[in-house]
Design an enzyme around this catalytic site. Sequence first.
Site, PDB file in Angstrom:
ATOM      1  N   ASP A 142       5.316 -15.918  37.918  1.00  0.00           N
ATOM      2  CA  ASP A 142       4.726 -17.105  38.562  1.00  0.00           C
ATOM      3  C   ASP A 142       4.692 -18.280  37.588  1.00  0.00           C
ATOM      4  O   ASP A 142       3.719 -19.049  37.547  1.00  0.00           O
ATOM      5  CB  ASP A 142       3.327 -16.819  39.124  1.00  0.00           C
ATOM      6  CG  ASP A 142       2.900 -17.875  40.148  1.00  0.00           C
ATOM      7  OD1 ASP A 142       3.683 -18.797  40.453  1.00  0.00           O
ATOM      8  OD2 ASP A 142       1.754 -17.780  40.635  1.00  0.00           O
ATOM      9  N   ASN A 147       9.269 -24.005  46.969  1.00  0.00           N
ATOM     10  CA  ASN A 147       8.389 -25.170  47.191  1.00  0.00           C
ATOM     11  C   ASN A 147       8.790 -26.369  46.329  1.00  0.00           C
ATOM     12  O   ASN A 147       8.007 -26.891  45.550  1.00  0.00           O
ATOM     13  CB  ASN A 147       6.919 -24.796  46.968  1.00  0.00           C
ATOM     14  CG  ASN A 147       6.617 -24.335  45.555  1.00  0.00           C
ATOM     15  OD1 ASN A 147       7.516 -23.931  44.817  1.00  0.00           O
ATOM     16  ND2 ASN A 147       5.356 -24.389  45.166  1.00  0.00           N
TER      17      ASN A 147
HETATM   18 ZN   LIG Z   1       1.874 -18.126  44.980  1.00  0.00          ZN
END
Ligand SMILES: [Zn+2]
Length: 445
Positions: free
Chosen positions: A316, A103
């Site tokens: 993350d 992203n």
């Molecule tokens: Zn995610």
Amino acid sequence: MTTTVIRRGRLLGEDVVDLVLTDGLVAEMGADLVAPDGAPGADAGWSAADVTVIDASGMVVLPGLVDLHTHMREPGREDAETVLTGSRAAARGGFTCVHAMANTDPVADTAGVVEQVWRLGREGGFCDVQPVGAVTVGLGGQRLAELGAMADSAAGVRVFSDDGICVSDAVLMRRALEYVKAFDGVIAQHAQEPRLTEHAQMNEGPLSGELGLTGWPAVAEEAIVARDVLLAEHVGSRLHVCHVSTRGSVEIIRWAKSRGINVTAEVTPHHLLLTDELVRSYDPIYKVNPPLRSADDVQAVREALVDGTIDVVATDHAPHPMEDKECEWSAAAFGMLGLETALSVVQQTMIDPGLLTWAQVAERMSSRPAEIGRVTNQGRPIAPGEPANLVLVDAEATRTVESSDTASLSRNTPYAGLTVPGRVMATFLRGRATVLDGALQGAYV
Ligand SMILES: [Zn+2]
């Protein structure tokens, strides 16, 4: 050719061994191979002349850690992180390979973008950066990206994800799962039913009502996990569930595995340690997607990491510039840093309470993630002839986390002020130190 000898480290926290690293490989391993001055023992075939000796007495020796879920922010948000700064943070955390999420801006949905990210990682030289390819063009959720072209590119992409956004269209998800079978790829799903989480701000429960913040129900995650394991079974493909955060998701994945469905799952360090009670502070440092959940959910993800229902810990790592986090809760960005604190949080939550051994942590943070990502030269056992990707951890040390003590361009750690166990003293990527004595070493190509 330089040789490094690591004296008296505890292999996976157990047997005391000496390791000799030459030419990017573990050349020799055994008890008392090396004299205190670095002189070779009787059987050693190397010369003592060009040797760096590292005293690892008392330190735990682990294989280089592999992260399946890092946000590098390059291209597009180089004010938050770059491949180079993220790689440095990774090395400080003991990682030798990270998967960079798609992203970015532009989105990593073509061979060109994934090759660019891959090359930046190799040029930086602090850790291998394995790009994740987007599932849909521009993360738009409308049509599949060029999955095959990304798989065939120099980056050799095997993990595909629209992470940050859920692939919510069941037909597209089915097609993606079918498509990646051709090259042994995996779809990593960010499980978040979009309609159930419109404007959601925190975990849905008594506390969201009390604080007046829109709730994010556990069922929004669980409904997608349930649908996707069934789709993976139906098409006979490989599914990976990102950042599992609820007891219900754990139960569904446990059921799916018992049926023989090819599903793997990850949990983040923050979901192993922190709960939604922290949101009482209204400090956006605790705002993350999926949200921090209840103490019962934390209990469930810890148990799942022990019994193998959850395969791996993934960070993350989500850097954000100050202005995107230091604002009112509802306007703040979702996400927190993770690379430099992951191993400490895992030690605190899993090792120190006796839930996992170091060998089991090595499996969950190195060999298993490499296997899921189909990265063949990482996550290997520590043994002669294997790549010298290693971490030395001072497990007896404690440290107080400071947000300024980071190689990341961002400062959004939720652990600032917290005292955590363990310190990465050295990281080796193919035999060369990226971190030594706890400090980053010069870049190399
Ligand atoms: Zn995610």
